[in-house]
Scaffold this active site. Structure first.
Site, mmCIF file in Angstrom:
data_model
loop_
_atom_site.group_PDB
_atom_site.id
_atom_site.type_symbol
_atom_site.label_atom_id
_atom_site.label_comp_id
_atom_site.label_asym_id
_atom_site.label_seq_id
_atom_site.Cartn_x
_atom_site.Cartn_y
_atom_site.Cartn_z
ATOM 1 C CG ASP A 81 -1.915 -1.064 1.320
ATOM 2 O OD1 ASP A 81 -3.088 -0.796 1.075
ATOM 3 O OD2 ASP A 81 -1.526 -2.211 1.633
ATOM 4 C CB THR B 244 -5.343 -3.881 2.245
ATOM 5 O OG1 THR B 244 -5.066 -2.710 1.474
ATOM 6 C CG2 THR B 244 -4.091 -4.266 3.011
#
Length: 310
Positions: free
Chosen positions: A50, A121
């Protein structure tokens, strides 16, 4: 890059190449195994992928468009960005687009770019990588106008190459995929797999679906709508953010679908807006009657969302 192209075309074209590079970074982090997971809040994870993907995208776009506001999901970093992460190329197909007059000469101050460097995620961490997308949405004023969705783990059936990039500009065109109408005679709902609640389930059940696809990421759910695998995406929670929906909304609208809150209103993507999509997400595939879904969401579900907004 073709500097003769208008600003919006250049932003979307540059976002295409930046997301492709970010997708490679995401795959590299997974391959090397150093995820370095951080729990930002309950059920909200952040990984090294990320953080690195966001640095790549924002550095690339800032380099080319220094006067435009860019809002990313992850906190900004002062770490130096490797030179090979700063992408300056642009997608030639997008640069060649002919835009309508009202989009040809826009003020950079009216543009806000929303970046979700790794949507899905939780699924990425669990190895469900097909749910993962990279999102870059471009808003002009309050409306989502352009969007890019990159799928780092999409495998081309012929070439076996990993990665696919979908893009769209509302009212102009789209590319990277072929829209498909969902099947008639049944109702398939795309729903969250990791952020459910009684209110989320009440909204889904009220629509009497024949099938519920529980998948990760707003980007992936909207792809299911555009590729004929689901009729609607329903999320009766305020957990979704503007960076989750800006790019998907723009591309979905470009192919004739609709994304709104549970009251049928479009979210604002102006740089001064709040981040949370407080009144839920309802997205419908092209050809679906959006109003039917809005009308069949129970009043109690909408009230619960209102109470959580106070």
């Amino acid at each position: 890059m073709a500097q003769s192209a208008c600003l919006l075309s250049r932003i979307v074209a540059s976002s295409v190449t930046a997301t492709i590079r970010a997708g490679k970074i995401i795959r590299d982090v997974m391959t090397h195994g150093g995820l370095n997971i951080v729990e930002k809040s309950k059920n909200d994870l952040q990984t090294e992928a990320d953080r690195c993907a966001q640095r790549c995208i924002i550095a690339s776009l800032n380099h080319q468009f220094p006067n435009i506001t860019i809002i990313g999901e992850e906190e900004s970093s002062n770490c130096e960005v490797p030179s090979d992460w700063v992408v300056t190329e642009a997608d030639q197909e997008v640069l060649k687009l002919k835009l309508p007059a009202h989009l040809e000469d826009i003020d950079p101050k009216d543009v806000c770019i929303w970046v979700d460097p790794l949507d899905g995620t939780a699924e990425y961490v669990q190895g469900l990588v097909e749910h993962v997308t990279v999102l870059v949405g471009v808003a002009i004023g309050h409306r989502a106008i352009g969007g890019v969705i990159h799928q780092p783990y999409y495998k081309n059936a012929e070439s076996k190459i990993l990665g696919r990039t979908l893009w769209g500009i509302n009212g102009v065109g789209f590319g990277g995929f072929t829209p498909i109408t969902p099947p008639e005679g049944k109702r398939i709902i795309a729903a969250t797999r990791s952020h459910s609640s009684s209110n989320v389930e009440a909204a889904i059940n009220a629509l009497q679906p024949d099938e519920v696809l529980r998948v990760g990421g707003a980007g992936y759910k909207v792809i299911l709508l555009m590729e004929g695998k689901a009729h609607a995406y329903v999320y009766a929670s305020k957990g979704c953010k503007r960076w989750d929906t800006c790019a998907p909304e723009a591309i979905l609208h470009a192919v004739g679908g609709i994304l709104t809150d549970f009251y049928g209103k479009h979210y604002s993507y102006h740089s001064e807006t709040t981040y949370s999509n407080e009144k839920g997400i309802l997205a419908t595939a092209p050809g679906q009657i959006h109003q039917w879904y809005l009308s069949n969401i129970p009043h109690e579900v909408k009230q619960t969302l209102e109470q959580r907004c106070i």
